[in-house]
Motif scaffolding. Structure first.
Motif, short mmCIF file in Angstrom:
data_model
loop_
_atom_site.label_atom_id
_atom_site.label_comp_id
_atom_site.label_asym_id
_atom_site.label_seq_id
_atom_site.Cartn_x
_atom_site.Cartn_y
_atom_site.Cartn_z
N LEU A 177 6.45 3.86 1.77
CA LEU A 177 5.34 4.81 1.60
C LEU A 177 4.48 4.37 0.42
O LEU A 177 3.26 4.46 0.46
N ALA A 178 5.15 3.85 -0.65
CA ALA A 178 4.40 3.37 -1.81
C ALA A 178 3.53 2.17 -1.43
O ALA A 178 2.46 1.96 -1.98
N ALA A 179 4.00 1.37 -0.44
CA ALA A 179 3.24 0.18 -0.03
C ALA A 179 2.14 0.53 0.98
O ALA A 179 1.55 -0.36 1.59
N GLY A 180 1.89 1.83 1.19
CA GLY A 180 0.74 2.24 2.00
C GLY A 180 1.06 2.67 3.42
O GLY A 180 0.16 2.90 4.22
N LYS A 181 2.35 2.77 3.80
CA LYS A 181 2.69 3.23 5.16
C LYS A 181 2.52 4.74 5.25
O LYS A 181 2.71 5.45 4.27
N SER A 526 -8.78 -10.33 4.64
CA SER A 526 -9.11 -9.80 5.97
C SER A 526 -10.61 -9.60 6.14
O SER A 526 -11.03 -9.01 7.11
N ALA A 527 -11.44 -10.07 5.17
CA ALA A 527 -12.89 -9.98 5.34
C ALA A 527 -13.24 -10.62 6.70
O ALA A 527 -12.51 -11.49 7.14
N PRO A 528 -14.27 -10.23 7.43
CA PRO A 528 -15.37 -9.38 6.96
C PRO A 528 -15.13 -7.87 7.01
O PRO A 528 -15.96 -7.12 6.55
N GLN A 529 -13.98 -7.34 7.60
CA GLN A 529 -13.86 -5.87 7.59
C GLN A 529 -13.61 -5.43 6.15
O GLN A 529 -12.69 -5.90 5.51
N ILE A 530 -14.41 -4.48 5.67
CA ILE A 530 -14.21 -4.00 4.29
C ILE A 530 -13.23 -2.82 4.38
O ILE A 530 -13.52 -1.82 5.03
N ILE A 531 -12.05 -2.94 3.73
CA ILE A 531 -11.09 -1.82 3.74
C ILE A 531 -10.90 -1.40 2.29
O ILE A 531 -11.02 -2.22 1.38
N LEU A 532 -10.61 -0.13 2.05
CA LEU A 532 -10.30 0.31 0.68
C LEU A 532 -8.89 -0.15 0.33
O LEU A 532 -7.97 0.06 1.10
N ALA A 533 -8.70 -0.77 -0.82
CA ALA A 533 -7.40 -1.33 -1.20
C ALA A 533 -6.29 -0.27 -1.17
O ALA A 533 -5.15 -0.56 -0.79
N GLU A 534 -6.63 1.01 -1.53
CA GLU A 534 -5.56 2.04 -1.56
C GLU A 534 -5.01 2.31 -0.17
O GLU A 534 -3.87 2.68 -0.01
N LYS A 535 -5.88 2.16 0.84
CA LYS A 535 -5.48 2.56 2.20
C LYS A 535 -4.72 1.46 2.96
O LYS A 535 -4.32 1.66 4.09
N VAL A 536 -4.56 0.29 2.33
CA VAL A 536 -3.93 -0.83 3.06
C VAL A 536 -2.43 -0.60 3.27
O VAL A 536 -1.73 -0.18 2.35
N ASP A 537 -1.95 -0.85 4.50
CA ASP A 537 -0.50 -0.83 4.76
C ASP A 537 -0.02 -2.29 4.68
O ASP A 537 -0.09 -3.04 5.64
#
Length: 649
Positions: A177-181, A526-537
């Motif tokens: 969960l801490a790693a974004g799952k 994983s560019a070009p998709q811009i993802i927020l770092a906090e939301k990464v699993d």
């Protein structure tokens, strides 16, 4: 002192004692078993958790080609069974491998074997009790009685799981969960364990998590065995009939749904995929040696024991191969990594009635395995106690029921208590390592007695083939094969080259700071998709990468090198069992050339030792600790009280 540690029993003395009724134990055991009963006992012991649960995982790893692993394991077990049979016809008394080692190697080794057999039977039983509990609670949840308003009987998670699994699952879930799952994305086993931990009642800070159904079945089986051999035999024969009927039904119905396209590719993950299932498949064969503990209760052990063992192994192998082919023919093999593969397959083709029948019979099948193992254990203790290595009360025979009563009750406790909080993976591997060790020593025992003229022979003797020219050729060919076909892996093994850490271990070992770095690197990667770092699993993203891309990502990551690669001692320690195997192979090859050893026991020894070395280093450490405890007990009690220490009166 050294001579006393290796004092041996002579076969004539053992047979004399047996004929007299063991000095101070006037009550002998009832002789009621024939070839049919022995084969049934063998089938009862072999077909259990293996075919109802572990066959799924092995088929998923190896594909339809897993049948070759079943055949290889059956051959390895047959080599060991030959060795058991030769001993059983030489020394037809209770006590199995323990008594055999007493004759071949002497007291200390006999004690070690007896001690590791305790591990095989009691730990094997804990495993079966835990799987039984899973099937049973699954079965309860499918009971639907509309008139009474019952829609499945649901037992709370904390009552059906062991303490260790719940605690580890909870910790693992926290790390993921801490790693974004998301909570919803956790795999079912982790989610279940996490839920059990969170919903369990607490006393102070202690979570009450225990496997209650496992406890209940053990109490019931112990009571049955306490009542006597005849009752156990009838119960066992009845359960074997149910079990075989269901397996034949699965084959008869399943064969019409087989689609041969599913058998292509036959070995999707190659040889390494097939070999992954060694421990699971071997676990499916454990139990044929339990037949040899009932030698004293056979009408004609020298003729019937070898036959019973061989028939049991042959029948079970045919059934295993047929079931594996039907399962992998109905669905794609990679979907089979489930706990109840037989029921799962029939769910897939909408035969709900069949999966219901299978669940019911699995409950019976597991119970019959428990019965055979719970029966073997007290009889080994009884033999050890007759030799003075354990207190006298262990060989007390009940005046009315004619069973080793005190030993049976103690076994009940030894199995019941750990089954409440032990974890399934640990117990399966520990059980396999204890059993394989016993097999290795029985094969070695036959080789030690091979050329001794002073040893009385039984009616059954292993066909002799000289291994002088065969074993060295096999050994050299195997090494040449490893270097030519699997050059990269073999060199990495010999030179201990660093190895990239697996995804899940990598992600769960990171602290908050490091996780942040990895998530930012993933966003860049994983560019070009811009993802927020906090939301990464992080775990899902890295698991989805192909092997070479993952290697590149790890190489470029700024995380410390210790977290990224396994090297040096931490990597080498996992290879120690394999090094032991190679060194012993060299020694055996040398003896084959100089001593003309018999081929079948040599092959049995090598194949069982290889399977033993496929189990991880943690199992070897656990096994080592167990043996050390055993040696303490031996020197504290057995060494002084041994019958061989007292002069003949």
């Amino acid at each position: 002192m050294f001579e006393k540690l290796f004092r041996k029993k002579s076969i004539s003395k053992i047979l004399q004692d047996a004929a007299k009724g063991y000095g101070d134990h006037e009550n002998t055991l009832h002789k009621t078993l024939g070839v049919r009963d022995l084969t049934a006992f063998g089938i009862a012991a072999i077909i259990g958790a293996g075919i109802f649960s572990t066959i799924g995982k092995a088929s998923a790893d190896g594909g339809p080609a897993v049948i070759f692993l079943f055949i290889f394991t059956a051959v390895a077990c047959s080599f060991a069974a030959f060795a058991y049979a030769e001993f059983a016809s030489m020394v037809p008394v209770s006590g199995s491998a323990y008594t055999y080692s007493y004759v071949a190697f002497g007291e200390l080794i006999a004690w070690i074997i007896g001690w590791s057999l305790i591990m095989e039977y009691s730990i094997g039983n804990i495993t079966v009790a835990i799987s039984w509990s899973d099937y049973f609670t699954g079965l309860l949840s499918t009971i639907k009685i509309p008139p009474l308003g019952i829609d499945g009987i649901h037992v709370p998670d904390w009552m059906t799981m062991d303490y260790l699994s719940a605690y580890n699952g909870h910790k693992h879930a926290e790390a993921l969960l801490a790693a974004g799952k998301n909570l919803a994305d956790l795999d079912s086993a982790t989610a279940l364990a996490n839920n059990a931990w969170l919903t369990a009642p607490k006393i102070g800070g202690f979570h009450l998590v225990a496997d209650i159904p496992a406890l209940a079945i053990i109490i019931l089986i112990t009571w049955l065995i306490y009542r006597g051999m005849k009752e156990s035999r009838n119960a066992s024969n009845a359960m074997v009939v149910v079990k075989l009927a269901v397996i034949l039904l699965v084959l008869a119905v399943g064969i019409f749904y087989v689609d041969t396209k599913n058998w292509n590719p036959f070995a999707p993950n190659g040889v390494s995929g097939i070999l992954k299932g060694v421990s699971a498949v071997f676990f499916a064969y454990i139990g044929f040696d339990a037949i040899s503990t009932t030698a004293e209760e056979c009408k004609n052990p020298q003729r019937d024991l070898p036959r019973g063992m061989m028939w049991a192994i042959i029948i079970c192998t045919i059934l295993y191969v047929a079931i594996a082919l039907v399962l992998t023919g109905i669905v794609k093999s990679d979907t089979l990594a489930v706990g109840d593969p037989l029921a799962f397959v029939f769910d897939q083709i909408d035969l709900k009635l069949m999966s219901g029948i299978i669940a019911v019979s699995a409950v019976f099948a597991m119970a019959s395995v428990l019965l055979v193992f719970q029966m073997g254990q007290p009889r080994i203790w009884m033999s050890m106690s007759r030799d003075g290595l354990l207190p006298k009360s262990f060989s007390k025979i009940h005046p009315k029921y004619k069973t080793p009563s005190f030993a049976t009750i103690v076994v009940g406790f030894v199995v019941a208590v750990p089954s409440l909080f032990m974890n399934l993976t640990i117990v399966t591997d520990l059980c396999s390592i204890g059993t394989l060790f016993a097999f290795v020593l029985v094969c070695a025992g036959v080789l030690v007695l091979q050329n001794r003229p002073d040893v009385q022979r039984g009616k059954f003797k292993i066909p002799y083939v000289n291994s002088k020219f065969i074993v060295p050729v096999i050994f050299i060919a195997s090494i040449a094969f490893a270097f030519t076909q699997y050059g990269k892996e073999t060199k990495a093994f010999f030179f201990n080259s660093p190895k990239t850490v697996e995804t899940i271990n990598f992600v769960t070992s990171l602290n908050g700071e490091e996780l942040k770095i990895v998530k930012e690197e993933i966003v860049k990667n994983s560019a070009p998709q811009i993802i927020l770092a906090e939301k990464v699993d992080a775990e899902s993203y890295l698991s989805a990468l192909p092997g070479d891309r993952y290697e590149q990502f790890i190489a470029a990551s700024k995380v410390s090198i210790e977290k990224k690669y396994e090297s040096g001692w931490s990597l080498f320690k996992h290879k120690i069992p394999m090094w032991i195997f190679l060194i012993i192979c060299v020694i055996i090859t040398f003896y084959c050339i100089t001593k003309n050893l018999s081929l079948i026991p040599v092959l049995g020894l090598i194949s069982c030792l290889y399977m033993m070395c496929e189990l991880g280093i943690s199992n070897w450490i656990g096994f080592g600790i167990w043996l050390v405890v055993g040696l303490v007990v031996y020197f504290a009690y057995g060494y002084k009280h041994s019958k061989l220490a007292q002069p003949e009166n």
